[in-house]
Enzyme design. Sequence first.
Site, short mmCIF file in Angstrom:
data_model
loop_
_atom_site.label_atom_id
_atom_site.label_comp_id
_atom_site.label_asym_id
_atom_site.label_seq_id
_atom_site.Cartn_x
_atom_site.Cartn_y
_atom_site.Cartn_z
N CYS A 165 0.80 -1.22 0.00
CA CYS A 165 0.00 0.00 0.00
C CYS A 165 0.84 1.27 0.00
CB CYS A 165 -0.95 -0.01 1.19
SG CYS A 165 -1.96 -1.49 1.23
N HIS A 305 -2.57 7.66 6.58
CA HIS A 305 -2.83 6.36 5.97
C HIS A 305 -4.22 5.90 6.37
CE1 HIS A 305 -1.96 2.63 4.03
NE2 HIS A 305 -2.03 1.92 5.15
N GLU A 316 -0.48 5.03 13.96
CA GLU A 316 -0.13 6.22 13.18
C GLU A 316 -0.29 7.48 14.03
OE1 GLU A 316 -0.92 8.23 8.78
OE2 GLU A 316 -2.27 6.65 9.51
N LYS A 337 -9.59 7.87 3.00
CA LYS A 337 -10.03 6.49 2.78
C LYS A 337 -11.43 6.26 3.35
CE LYS A 337 -5.51 4.14 2.62
NZ LYS A 337 -4.61 5.28 2.88
N HIS A 342 -9.90 1.81 0.47
CA HIS A 342 -8.44 1.64 0.41
C HIS A 342 -8.05 1.11 -0.96
CE1 HIS A 342 -4.39 1.05 1.34
NE2 HIS A 342 -4.47 0.23 2.38
N PHE A 403 1.77 -3.63 3.88
CA PHE A 403 2.17 -4.93 4.38
C PHE A 403 3.64 -5.16 4.05
CE2 PHE A 403 -2.20 -7.32 4.14
CZ PHE A 403 -2.65 -6.57 5.20
#
Length: 417
Positions: A165, A305, A316, A337, A342, A403
């Site tokens: 991502c 994010h 975060e 998002k 996403h 990831f």
Amino acid sequence: MELKRVVVTGLGALTPIGNTVEEYWNGLKNGVSGANPITHFDPTEFKTQFACELKNFNATDFIPRQDARKMDLFSQYGVVVASEAVEDSGLDLEKVNKDKIGVIWGSGIGGLKTFEEEVLNLADNNLVPRFNPFFIPKMIADSASGHISMKFGFRGPNYVTVSACASANNAIIDAFNYIRLGRMVACVTGGSEAAVTRAGVGGFNALRALSTRNDDYKTASRPYDQDRDGFVLGEGGGGLILEEYEHAKARGAKIYCELVGGGISSDAYHITAPHPEGEGAYLSMADALDDAQMKPEEIDYINTHGTSTGLGDPQEIKAIERLFKEHTYNVSISSTKSMTGHLLGGAGAVESVAAVLSIVNQTVPPTINLFNVDEVIDEKIDLTPNVAKERKINTVLSNCFGFGGHNATLIFKKFEE
């Protein structure tokens, strides 16, 4: 050597809340949810039966049918948004030096739909190999940048970054560095993804990463909300034209803003979970600020994010609090998002477009579906709940994490001569 300045001169967007940059921004500022029941396949047997799909998109409205047949959806999305960005930039393709213009794209997965279809066909044919001759060139992730470069004849650096991502942010950082080092005069950059497939939804369901709020899908993407239950899968792409400032100035280009910093780090912790203290996120943001030669106090808005997961969201925020200290309460924070879902490897691209437009319009897009803020998040932090906010915005920081522990941060700044 003195690094060259890099500006943004073109934008393109194809998102679940708008198929052009203008439509996308209208969706963002009005807090529109892009979630809908899945139409790409029958989701009846799946735990999650909704996603943030594109609306009313037909590739052949933009790409000749014979060419579209040779592309996976993610490449089609890439060509469409790149085309909008190139047109928006006003680059004269008859005059520019195409040897010095590149295409650096991002995609976390690539041609998942193509791979899925071909493997299912193999199974249906009792494992007798009858593959489409375009199987491999449609599936591989670098096909997106290849198709974009061929469409415009750009012969500079051409490749795709793959870092889950964080892919699009990594692509944009690479383009930024090539230009400021003088290796290119301009670059088409961004990212695209098309993972709303049986394998995509089923795979993320197996990880327990997706929301299963099938009875209330419009509010399922809930970054920072106490009752969030996973992210909502999105699709589409975003494109930017990055250009060396003197090159843009010489041709009288419209300049949206300046890209001033990029930071990259690794969690070195877990293949799917972020570091519990947000260590990688902190390092990425700190690296971007150092690259931009800026202090945390100079950031006005952070496009986080913010995926709507219990593991990612608080970490975060922890990283932001650690780095920004008291300025955490002065900066506006939001996760777009909540509206787009996403987009995986394309997320950084559409969020970079949002960051640029927030500077242009002096408006922070909201975090929608924020009903009950997570109790571990300081209530004094401005998460821009549910409604867009007008405020002075000179500088925006945009985060993407993936990831594998990949982290990439961009800093955009209001352009000044």
